[in-house]
Design an enzyme around this catalytic site. Structure first.
Site, PDB file in Angstrom:
ATOM      1  CG  HIS A 350      37.059  10.894 -46.410  1.00 32.42           C
ATOM      2  ND1 HIS A 350      36.912  10.861 -45.130  1.00 32.42           N
ATOM      3  CD2 HIS A 350      36.387  12.132 -46.798  1.00 32.42           C
ATOM      4  CE1 HIS A 350      36.135  11.939 -44.455  1.00 32.42           C
ATOM      5  NE2 HIS A 350      35.886  12.716 -45.781  1.00 32.42           N
ATOM      6  CB  SER A 351      40.147  13.169 -44.690  1.00 27.25           C
ATOM      7  OG  SER A 351      40.715  14.180 -44.053  1.00 27.25           O
TER       8      SER A 351
END
Length: 713
Positions: A350-351
């Site tokens: 994520h990210s």
């Protein structure tokens, strides 16, 4: 006893049972309950600290049964360990403590629960201690068998519990400030409700998870310790992701589950934030942090600076080492605890976590065997039957310059590091210089080999990410300072994963932006990860951190990302409505243009009846064609989104095995009202998104030849 009677009346109104004030009702209860004692069924709970409050959570029914069987086996509980929660937690039965297996987490208390209480302000029932529950059960048993009620007990903290009848049992708390002269229950506050057995309290007890694990997915978080708007950790968010996946397996893979073809997918979190900030960097930052707006600065130091840490060679090495070593450690431990596991492994980030995984995957080697026996040779280009430098120059009809390279002791590896300026200083003319540089760069791209950096001599794996024209050369053109390893990463030694991931899922990923900022303008369509076959870039349309990948592979073609279907099928209603209105407005516009064109021609037409009739006949035949052709030209861009699935498939290279890479979620109706308002929430929406989880499950099970019950459109 008036207050007791009033409390009894209040409780009996909420809990339908015979009134304790009626003698006949007492006799009826006693007659029904007498000599019909049945032992209480225990259920096991564990205690979690949620919002600084103790909350008792029940184990699922399977885990509770396993704990009860171990408890009642007659063996010594000391040293007895029972795996629970799909093997992610171990319960040490003798200690009555629950420990996380794969990550660091504070141990939680475990209790065998039979009796519970709840006050007016409590949301959930709280179990009594095991010793006091046993005393309550013994008192209850005597009351039932002897038909003698209104039994009174005193708890360890001097609170009073009265058993009026099987359905009315209350717990009185001492009033704050009461004296030591022996206050009676009638002088104390509102009573708590007491219940016997877990079946009499409102609590959700899940059935448990399938034992069979089909696939393992490691999930790496982004910046900061919190992963959503509720400031929850990566462990809690992955728990949500796992719960959503279990529900979707039951609804969308029901046939495969009934045929026992599948079990479940295990998602395990990987935490790199804590090891990074335990290096002492926080103390160093605190010394130089300004005292003003303290909370904001602390938030910045704890979260946003993670991006800068990753761009620092010192801390980037710590981050990639932590992520890779954690995934290797958890994988080894997982295999030890699941020796029958035959499934594959995938990774999700994520990210910023997706960028970390992208860089690690880019720097893997294709072969996993005999890692220790591999020679750490910097001469990567001279492997196997590759031609020598003299043969290459002969092929280019530039053999006369071989003596110059031989004099300067330039071999193929050194020549791969040379810039145009270096060749010019050797006295090589412009034409041969261009031929040599173009030949070696084209050859490197076709072989999937980049110029080696100084790190290759220390055993560092070279990336085979192709580049257009720049190959790790310094800004001044001297070729002496190498700050990247093929795609602009900082100079670190990327560790090796002990397995080959099947699919890489990126959620809300800034990979495209970072590659562009590093100077990479295009990803070669033939490029693919050395050890990973699949790559899915999944994002919400309003996510401010997310960027696309496909335009870097096919920059000359403009096309939309793949729209992720709603987990209930079709598009969301507001999206269909929007597309319908768009099509309707275009139809109205086209019809209006056609009508205006007809009117204009009728005004400018010659006034002769014969001519007018002939022209009208001709125009009725030709006009529909022109009016259909013209809007199609005008409409091409605006209707491209609606008919995107009908156009021939777009070749976006081999990064995802020839499949599409960019996948966009459908925004919710409320989100479409204000994109800016939901921007931050959009970046953190993936953990509970059924559409995201379903795409992950669909792609994982497709590799095993298992498909959804009904394909989503």
């Amino acid at each position: 006893m008036s207050s007791v009677e009033s409390h009894q009346e209040q409780l009996t109104q909420s809990d339908p049972s015979p009134s304790p004030n009626s003698c006949s009702s007492f006799e009826l209860i006693d007659m029904d309950a007498g000599n019909l004692y049945e032992p209480v069924s225990p259920h096991w709970f564990y205690c979690k600290i949620i919002d600084s409050k103790e909350t008792w959570i029940p184990f699922n029914s399977e885990d509770s049964q396993q704990l009860e069987e171990a408890y009642g086996s007659g063996k010594d509980c000391n040293g007895r360990v029972v795996p629970t929660d799909g093997g992610r937690y171990d319960v040490h039965l003798g200690e009555r403590m629950r420990y996380a297996v794969y990550w660091d987490e504070q141990a939680s208390e475990v209790r065998r629960c039979t009796w519970f209480y709840k006050g007016d302000k409590d949301n959930k029932y709280v179990p009594y201690s095991e010793s006091f529950s046993q005393a309550l059960e013994e008192t209850y048993m005597r009351a039932v068998t002897l038909d003698e009620w209104k039994k009174k007990l005193e708890s360890p903290n001097r609170e009073i519990i009265i058993l009026h009848n099987p359905k009315l049992m209350v717990h009185y708390q001492p009033v704050a400030g009461s004296d030591d002269w022996g206050s009676t229950p009638t002088e104390q506050g509102r009573p708590r409700t007491v219940k016997r057995g877990v079946e009499n309290i409102s609590v959700d007890i899940h059935c448990g998870e399938p034992l069979q694990i089909d696939h393992l997915v490691f999930v790496v978080h982004g910046i900061g310790p919190a992963c959503d708007l509720r400031f929850r950790s990566i462990v809690q968010c992955v728990n949500d992701f796992r719960s959503v996946s279990l529900n979707l397996l039951q609804t969308h893979f029901k046939k495969a589950q009934e045929n026992q073809q599948i079990g479940r997918v295990e998602f395990l979190p990987v935490n790199w934030h804590s090891p990074l900030h335990s290096t002492g960097v926080d103390v160093d930052l605190q010394r130089i942090t300004l005292p003003s707006i303290n909370r904001l600065r602390h938030f910045t130091n704890d979260t946003i600076l993670d991006v800068f840490f990753y761009n620092s060679p010192t801390y980037c090495q710590t981050i990639v080492d932590t992520v890779a070593s954690e995934m290797n450690r958890i994988y080894t431990l997982f295999l030890q605890r699941n020796p029958d596991f035959k499934g594959g492994v995938s990774i999700a980030g994520h990210s910023l976590g997706s960028l970390i995984l992208f860089d690690i995957l880019t720097n893997q080697k294709d072969s996993l065997g005999d890692i220790d026996s591999e020679k750490d040779s910097p001469n990567i280009m001279d492997q196997g039957d590759t031609p020598t430098l003299e043969e290459d120059l002969k092929k280019l009809q530039l053999s006369e310059f071989f003596s110059i390279f031989e004099k300067e002791k330039v071999d193929k590896e050194a020549l791969a590091l040379c810039t145009d300026k270096d060749l010019q200083q050797m006295g090589i003319p412009l034409g041969p210089r261009k031929k040599i540089l173009n030949y070696f760069r084209t050859r490197e791209n076709s072989m999937g080999i980049n110029r080696p950096t100084p790190q290759s001599a220390s055993g560092m794996n070279m990336s085979n990410m192709p580049k257009e024209s720049e190959f790790c050369s310094s800004a001044d053109g001297t070729g002496n300072d190498y700050l990247d390893v093929g795609i602009g990463q900082v100079s670190v030694k990327y560790p090796r994963l002990i397995y080959k991931p099947e699919i890489f899922f990126a959620f809300g990923s800034p990979i495209g932006m970072f590659l562009t900022v590093r100077g990479l303008k295009r990803i070669d369509p033939n490029y693919k990860f050395p050890t990973c076959k699949g790559f899915f870039n999944i994002y919400h349309p309003f996510d401010p951190v997310a960027y696309r990948i496909e335009p870097m592979v096919v920059p000359e073609v403009e096309f939309e990302p793949m729209l992720i279907p709603h987990h209930k099928g079709r598009k969301r209603m507001h999206l269909e409505l929007r597309e319908g209105l768009t099509r309707m407005s275009m139809d109205l516009k086209n019809n209006l243009l056609g009508s205006l064109r007809m009117a204009w021609k009728s005004f400018t037409r010659a006034p002769y009846p014969a001519l007018q009739a002939s022209e009208t006949a001709e125009e009725t035949e030709t006009e529909p064609v022109s009016s259909l052709e013209k809007p199609s030209d005008v409409n091409t861009e605006e209707t491209s989104v609606a008919v995107k699935d009908e156009v021939p498939p777009i070749n976006v290279g081999m990064l995802n095995g020839g499949q599409r890479i960019d996948y966009v979620l459908q925004e919710k109706p409320i989100e479409s009202f204000n994109e800016y308002l939901f921007a931050l929430q959009s970046h953190l929406c993936y953990w509970e998104s059924e559409d995201t989880v379903l795409l992950v499950l669909k792609e994982i099970y497709q590799t095993k030849g298992i498909f959804l019950d009904q394909p989503l459109q």
